[in-house]
Design an enzyme around this catalytic site. Structure first.
Site, PDB file in Angstrom:
ATOM      1  CG  HIS A  55      -0.392   0.120   2.524  1.00 18.84           C
ATOM      2  ND1 HIS A  55       0.412  -0.853   3.087  1.00 18.84           N
ATOM      3  CD2 HIS A  55      -0.474   1.120   3.451  1.00 18.84           C
ATOM      4  CE1 HIS A  55       0.792  -0.462   4.292  1.00 18.84           C
ATOM      5  NE2 HIS A  55       0.280   0.734   4.544  1.00 18.84           N
ATOM      6  CG  HIS A  57       0.144   4.431   4.686  1.00 18.78           C
ATOM      7  ND1 HIS A  57      -0.575   3.722   5.606  1.00 18.78           N
ATOM      8  CD2 HIS A  57      -0.695   5.396   4.202  1.00 18.78           C
ATOM      9  CE1 HIS A  57      -1.796   4.221   5.688  1.00 18.78           C
ATOM     10  NE2 HIS A  57      -1.896   5.230   4.842  1.00 18.78           N
ATOM     11  CG  ASP A  59       4.961   3.118   7.308  1.00 22.57           C
ATOM     12  OD1 ASP A  59       4.044   3.629   6.628  1.00 22.57           O
ATOM     13  OD2 ASP A  59       4.766   2.163   8.098  1.00 22.57           O
ATOM     14  CG  HIS A  60       4.297   0.217   4.106  1.00 27.66           C
ATOM     15  ND1 HIS A  60       4.152  -1.083   4.534  1.00 27.66           N
ATOM     16  CD2 HIS A  60       3.851   0.993   5.125  1.00 27.66           C
ATOM     17  CE1 HIS A  60       3.624  -1.090   5.755  1.00 27.66           C
ATOM     18  NE2 HIS A  60       3.440   0.161   6.132  1.00 27.66           N
ATOM     19  CG  HIS A 113      -3.890   0.226   6.827  1.00 26.80           C
ATOM     20  ND1 HIS A 113      -3.771   0.848   8.045  1.00 26.80           N
ATOM     21  CD2 HIS A 113      -2.759   0.531   6.134  1.00 26.80           C
ATOM     22  CE1 HIS A 113      -2.608   1.511   8.081  1.00 26.80           C
ATOM     23  NE2 HIS A 113      -1.987   1.330   6.937  1.00 26.80           N
ATOM     24  CG  ASP A 130       0.742  -1.192   7.718  1.00 26.82           C
ATOM     25  OD1 ASP A 130       1.672  -2.007   7.856  1.00 26.82           O
ATOM     26  OD2 ASP A 130       0.906   0.041   7.720  1.00 26.82           O
ATOM     27  CG  HIS A 168       4.095  -1.588  11.258  1.00 28.11           C
ATOM     28  ND1 HIS A 168       4.894  -0.485  11.461  1.00 28.11           N
ATOM     29  CD2 HIS A 168       3.359  -1.324  10.147  1.00 28.11           C
ATOM     30  CE1 HIS A 168       4.649   0.416  10.509  1.00 28.11           C
ATOM     31  NE2 HIS A 168       3.718  -0.071   9.698  1.00 28.11           N
TER      32      HIS A 168
HETATM   33 FE    FE Z   1       2.800   0.938   7.984  1.00 24.38          FE
HETATM   34 ZN    ZN Z   2       0.177   1.718   6.504  1.00 18.44          ZN
END
Ligand code: FE
Ligand code: ZN
Length: 262
Positions: A55, A57, A59-60, A113, A130, A168
């Site tokens: 996805h 985001h 942090d990915h 999410h 996530d 995570h």
């Molecule tokens: Fe994340």
């Molecule tokens: Zn995420």
């Protein structure tokens, strides 16, 4: 079976590396930063063959541009989201065949999410980003709780032995909430003790198995009488569908997370 290793990244992310034993070609899942990958590539003489994104985001995906620049790697990701340098847009039913690395995945749409979140299923493993976490699930950003409920049901229908590779390290905190919902569930108590020990040694609690999640993850247990009772007490009214129980659990956990500093 491919070899799968966790690269801890950012605050509490895992970047997953997938390769055949002894081979150089490696598939990188959700590179939220590039540095840990450069280090692994250098020290183990790897060749990044593909990037898989679950996805959009940051942090990915924040490591994508640097990896593509250095290794000219193709980027697979959700068709419904804006992913940097995406070369292979994917949706439910698509297959990712990486013959050079001997790896093949089936794509699952698992929104909630985020609205376009996908998962990669193959080799007895699910890379679910996530969507599902150890003893928990993702918060709702641009998807809906109803979508997430149905995505978790889709995951729950996979074989019980499926290894769950989430993005995570949240398992210990999540088990705290699981124990609040089900204080008499021994599987939760035992998993929490094990997870705390693992973390004290710095090891990952991921992957888990789907069977373990079914026993200890409240978000997969919305039909259990104790979970229905606890969610109904929190809501202040009798909840009679699993979907309602799920939505209340998600709100309940969000309200506790907001009370925590940071
Ligand atoms: Fe994340
Ligand atoms: Zn995420």
């Amino acid at each position: 079976m491919p070899e799968i290793t966790a690269l801890p990244a950012r605050k509490d992310n895992y970047i997953w590396l997938i390769r055949q034993h002894g081979e150089a070609g490696v598939v990188v899942v959700d590179p939220g930063e590039a540095l840990p990958i450069h280090r692994a590539v250098r020290s183990e003489s790897l060749v990044p063959a593909a990037i898989l994104i679950t996805h959009h985001h940051y942090d990915h995906v924040e490591g994508v541009a640097e990896l593509v620049e250095r290794y000219a790697t193709p980027v697979y990701g959700p068709a419904g989201e804006s992913i940097p340098l995406l070369t292979h847009p994917l949706r439910e039913g698509d297959r990712v065949e990486l013959a050079a690395v001997g790896i093949c995945f089936q794509v699952l749409d698992i929104p909630g999410h985020t609205a376009g979140h996908i998962g990669y299923y193959g080799h007895g493993s699910l890379f679910c980003g996530d969507t599902l976490f150890g003893a928990g699930c993702g918060g709702i950003f641009d998807g809906t709780a109803q979508q997430l409920f149905h995505s978790l049901r889709k995951i729950a229908a996979l074989p019980a032995s499926t290894l769950i590779y989430c993005a995570h390290e949240y398992t210990v905190q999540n088990l705290g909430f699981a124990a609040t919902v089900e204080p008499h569930n021994h599987a939760i108590t035992q998993r929490r003790e094990r997870a705390v020990r693992l973390r004290a040694k710095g090891g990952p609690t991921v992957p888990s198995t789907l069977a373990e999640e079914q026993r200890t993850n409240p978000f997969l247990r919305c039909r259990e009488p104790d979970v229905i009772d606890a969610a109904s007490r929190f809501a202040g009214c009798r909840l009679d569908s699993a979907e309602e129980v799920f939505v209340v659990l998600r709100h309940w956990k969000d309200s506790l997370d907001r009370q925590q500093p940071g």
